[in-house]
Design an enzyme around this catalytic site. Structure first.
Site, PDB file in Angstrom:
ATOM      1  N   ARG A   9       0.871  -1.294   0.044  1.00  0.00           N
ATOM      2  CA  ARG A   9       0.068  -0.040   0.121  1.00  0.00           C
ATOM      3  C   ARG A   9       1.005   1.427   0.012  1.00  0.00           C
ATOM      4  O   ARG A   9       0.469   2.276  -0.503  1.00  0.00           O
ATOM      5  CB  ARG A   9      -0.998   0.107   1.209  1.00  0.00           C
ATOM      6  CG  ARG A   9      -2.066  -0.873   1.170  1.00  0.00           C
ATOM      7  CD  ARG A   9      -2.948  -1.112   2.293  1.00  0.00           C
ATOM      8  NE  ARG A   9      -2.290  -2.021   3.427  1.00  0.00           N
ATOM      9  CZ  ARG A   9      -2.434  -1.945   4.722  1.00  0.00           C
ATOM     10  NH1 ARG A   9      -3.147  -0.894   5.124  1.00  0.00           N
ATOM     11  NH2 ARG A   9      -1.971  -2.611   5.374  1.00  0.00           N
ATOM     12  N   SER A  36      -5.104   4.459   5.691  1.00  0.00           N
ATOM     13  CA  SER A  36      -4.862   3.111   5.464  1.00  0.00           C
ATOM     14  C   SER A  36      -4.342   2.491   4.058  1.00  0.00           C
ATOM     15  O   SER A  36      -3.464   1.863   4.151  1.00  0.00           O
ATOM     16  CB  SER A  36      -6.006   2.399   5.976  1.00  0.00           C
ATOM     17  OG  SER A  36      -5.595   0.873   5.934  1.00  0.00           O
ATOM     18  N   GLU A  57     -19.243   3.751  -0.346  1.00  0.00           N
ATOM     19  CA  GLU A  57     -18.392   3.426  -1.765  1.00  0.00           C
ATOM     20  C   GLU A  57     -19.197   3.482  -2.967  1.00  0.00           C
ATOM     21  O   GLU A  57     -18.466   3.732  -3.979  1.00  0.00           O
ATOM     22  CB  GLU A  57     -18.204   1.915  -1.355  1.00  0.00           C
ATOM     23  CG  GLU A  57     -17.154   1.464  -0.331  1.00  0.00           C
ATOM     24  CD  GLU A  57     -18.064   1.749   1.182  1.00  0.00           C
ATOM     25  OE1 GLU A  57     -19.333   1.565   1.308  1.00  0.00           O
ATOM     26  OE2 GLU A  57     -17.107   1.762   2.258  1.00  0.00           O
ATOM     27  N   HIS A 107      -6.601  -4.950   1.218  1.00  0.00           N
ATOM     28  CA  HIS A 107      -6.992  -6.089   2.138  1.00  0.00           C
ATOM     29  C   HIS A 107      -7.865  -7.037   1.498  1.00  0.00           C
ATOM     30  O   HIS A 107      -8.988  -7.413   1.601  1.00  0.00           O
ATOM     31  CB  HIS A 107      -7.820  -5.334   3.204  1.00  0.00           C
ATOM     32  CG  HIS A 107      -7.225  -4.255   4.102  1.00  0.00           C
ATOM     33  ND1 HIS A 107      -6.820  -3.275   3.450  1.00  0.00           N
ATOM     34  CD2 HIS A 107      -6.990  -4.368   5.305  1.00  0.00           C
ATOM     35  CE1 HIS A 107      -6.118  -2.607   4.557  1.00  0.00           C
ATOM     36  NE2 HIS A 107      -6.207  -3.209   5.628  1.00  0.00           N
ATOM     37  N   ASP A 115      -9.468  -9.803  10.978  1.00  0.00           N
ATOM     38  CA  ASP A 115     -10.705  -9.013  10.851  1.00  0.00           C
ATOM     39  C   ASP A 115     -11.586  -9.993  10.334  1.00  0.00           C
ATOM     40  O   ASP A 115     -12.774  -9.633  10.528  1.00  0.00           O
ATOM     41  CB  ASP A 115     -10.395  -8.151   9.513  1.00  0.00           C
ATOM     42  CG  ASP A 115     -10.007  -6.514  10.338  1.00  0.00           C
ATOM     43  OD1 ASP A 115      -9.968  -6.448  11.335  1.00  0.00           O
ATOM     44  OD2 ASP A 115      -9.331  -5.947   9.469  1.00  0.00           O
ATOM     45  N   ARG A 165      -3.492  -7.021   2.612  1.00  0.00           N
ATOM     46  CA  ARG A 165      -3.056  -6.232   3.561  1.00  0.00           C
ATOM     47  C   ARG A 165      -1.659  -6.270   4.150  1.00  0.00           C
ATOM     48  O   ARG A 165      -0.933  -5.367   4.761  1.00  0.00           O
ATOM     49  CB  ARG A 165      -3.964  -6.704   4.891  1.00  0.00           C
ATOM     50  CG  ARG A 165      -3.648  -6.112   6.236  1.00  0.00           C
ATOM     51  CD  ARG A 165      -4.579  -6.397   7.231  1.00  0.00           C
ATOM     52  NE  ARG A 165      -4.751  -6.095   8.375  1.00  0.00           N
ATOM     53  CZ  ARG A 165      -3.832  -6.715   9.302  1.00  0.00           C
ATOM     54  NH1 ARG A 165      -3.264  -7.630   9.193  1.00  0.00           N
ATOM     55  NH2 ARG A 165      -3.803  -6.040  10.684  1.00  0.00           N
TER      56      ARG A 165
END
Lengths: 310, 288
Positions: A9, A36, A57, A107, A115, A165
């Protein structure tokens, strides 16, 4: 020789920030995850060109489409599992109108970890690659993410950039890879392992174990799922006669399916698919989950051994 | 229409002339749908006066150069009203009138729902409801970045307000203080399966937009003078988006179609069509 893991990322965010200076037409849209997914690097430098629409979204995709229809080059993204609620908007605006929007979904896969299953997208590649005009890429490390981000942003038209992630060890030492062209990372003669994303590392580990077991395995990084590098698949099938695909995605509709589509129509070849076996994940550490759900280096190793025996 | 300078923001075309244009558009809509044998007359007829007011009486655009960068944008979010948009675009000069009769046919640029890749003048794809306001935000933001005085108009249906994305967009437009964005709600009170009051009550629409921090203007959306006045008022809003809540009649202009749910997607032909067109022509002769 294990290298220090780096964030994919972060690699994406760095390139976006860098290109923002030379390409004033770039704008970004986020959905309360800009820190993030690292679009914040761009936003910190160009506050008037990053728009945070909150946890919305569908609106993120719609706003991105409007910006692109006007003539802007748009980078939007959040966790892929949230983007999936906007598939309608992605299909009917970005895909249908071939808009210059890059969708960054992070992710992804079982390897998301703690998660839990609600956050582990295992269907995203299947969905996105079935959309006409959409290109689909899934880099495996820091430098390939940089290269792919740079090429995707510079190119016209829609892209889905799939990022995990987890931070991952380096496979490449520079940005020499090209979208649409698979990379041979290790040459072998008995079997070819075709992998992408987090599974490239697993494939490389499996190839080392296979060597110890007397099996010579090629490893190829298929960072581009669409358009798929069909010639590289056919060459691998010709050279080794056996193919294993490996991905952190459902075995239905992902990289394995894309490879099988090429092989079954152009060069029928023995193939096995290592992936999530059409089931949802759960909470756990990435390595634990990858082992439990059969997408570890071990699983590649076992499948390869069985195939070579056949 | 060759004598209208659509790029001139100060052009003055009176309500009577616009009303006469609207009648011609309504006639086109019914003829196109009759030829296509499918499509949506009710919602096309309800928003005709709004479309005509904006395209002929307000918006800066250039039919000879559809991609003119500095044009104002009209986004038809209720894409099923495509016939109304097509007829208006054709009358403005975007493409030949003869092409209207190819609506919904193979190889036509006039898709069942608008496709900006195919037809000049179309700004957004139609089809699924509830996306247009978001796209309008994107365009309004882009215009702001470029420091251009572009205005963005989005026409939504009232059935369309059922879609959650509309309210995501409503929040965002206020957050971004988009005074260059105008949403016009074509509130005809009916959706595919019945009155919106029964299917999914959207009222009080005005109060909702007010609560979302919009500038709200209520009008009769089939009264062209009221539409023009509201568009002028919207120009004056500062740092706040404007919603024009326009009460309309579904099927407006044809007595036996007005307020009838079945004409959401029922086309007419033969003697019924003749009768409808006669009514529209008579209506246009009445005072504006």
């Amino acid at each position: 020789m294990e290298q220090k893991p780096e964030s994919l990322r972060e690699a994406f965010g760095q390139v976006l920030e860098e290109l923002g200076s030379t390409m004033p037409e770039i704008v970004a849209v986020g959905a309360d995850t800009t820190e993030s997914i690292r679009t914040s690097l761009f936003g910190d430098k160009f506050p008037d060109r990053l728009f945070n629409v909150g946890i919305a979204e569908q609106n993120m995709i719609g706003v991105s489409s409007g910006l692109a229809l006007y003539g802007k080059k748009v980078i939007c993204g959040t966790y892929m599992v949230f983007i999936e609620r906007a598939i309608d908007q992605i299909r009917n605006t970005i895909g249908y109108c071939n808009l210059d929007v890059k969708i960054v979904g992070t992710h992804t896969g079982i390897s998301v970890g703690p998660d839990g299953g609600s956050h582990q997208t295992i269907e995203d590649i299947a969905i996105m690659r079935a959309l006409p005009n959409m290109k689909v890429v899934a880099p495996c490390d820091f430098y390939s993410t940089k290269a792919i981000t740079r090429e995707a942003i510079t190119a016209k038209g829609p892209f889905y950039i799939r990022l995990p992630r987890s931070s991952l060890p380096g496979v490449y030492t520079d940005e020499s890879i090209k979208i649409g062209k698979a990379n041979l990372l290790r040459d072998g003669k008995d079997i070819t392992i075709i992998a992408n994303g987090i599974m490239v590392q697993e494939a490389l580990k499996a190839a080392v174990s296979l060597k110890d077991a007397g099996i010579s395995a090629s490893v190829m990084d298929f960072h581009t799922i669409k358009p798929i590098d069909a010639e590289a698949i056919i060459k691998a099938a010709t050279d080794t006669g056996r193919i294993i695909t490996a991905e952190d995605h459902n075995i239905i509709g992902g990289l394995g399916s894309a490879v099988a589509e090429v092989l079954s129509t152009r060069r029928p070849t023995m193939i096995r698919m290592v992936g999530v076996n059409d089931t949802f994940g759960e909470s756990g550490q990435p390595a634990e989950l990858m082992s439990k759900y059969g997408i570890s280096d071990r699983s590649i190793f076992e499948n390869a051994k069985e195939m070579v025996k056949l | 229409m060759a004598d209208i300078d659509f790029k001139d923001p100060n052009r003055r075309i009176g309500a009577p002339e616009l009303k006469s244009i609207a009648s011609e558009i309504r006639e086109d809509i019914l003829r196109m749908l009759s030829e296509a044998k499918s499509g949506h007359p009710g919602g096309s007829l309800s928003c005709t006066d709004i479309l005509v007011s904006i395209y002929f009486g307000k918006m800066r655009h250039d039919p000879t150069n559809p991609k003119w960068n500095d044009r104002d944008r009209l986004l038809l979010s209720k894409g099923h009203a495509a016939p109304a948009l097509y007829s208006v675009l054709s009358k403005c000069g975007y493409f030949p009138k003869e092409e209207l009769m190819t609506l919904r046919k193979m190889d036509s640029r006039l898709q069942g729902h608008p496709d900006p890749k195919k037809l000049p003048g179309v700004e957004i794809p139609g089809g699924p409801e509830g996306i247009g306001l978001s796209e309008g935000i994107g365009m309004a933001l882009a215009a702001r970045i470029d420091k251009k005085p572009i205005r963005v108009y989005v026409i939504t249906g009232d059935g369309e307000l059922d879609e959650g994305e509309v309210w995501e967009a409503a929040m965002a437009a206020a957050k971004f203080k988009l005074d260059n964005l105008v949403a016009i709600v074509d509130q005809n009170g009916l959706q595919q399966e019945g009155p919106t009051a029964n299917i999914m009550p959207s009222d009080p629409v005005s109060a909702k937009f007010k609560a979302f921090n919009w500038n709200v203007i209520e009008i009769d959306g089939n009264n062209i003078q009221e539409v023009l006045n509201a568009l002028g008022q919207a120009d004056k809003a500062k740092r706040i988006p404007t919603a024009i809540v326009a009460k309309t009649k579904k099927g407006k202009g044809v007595s036996f179609m007005e307020g009838k749910v079945e004409y959401h997607s029922k086309t007419i032909s033969g003697e019924v069509l003749d009768k409808a067109i006669a009514e529209i022509r008579n209506g246009s002769k009445e005072g504006a």
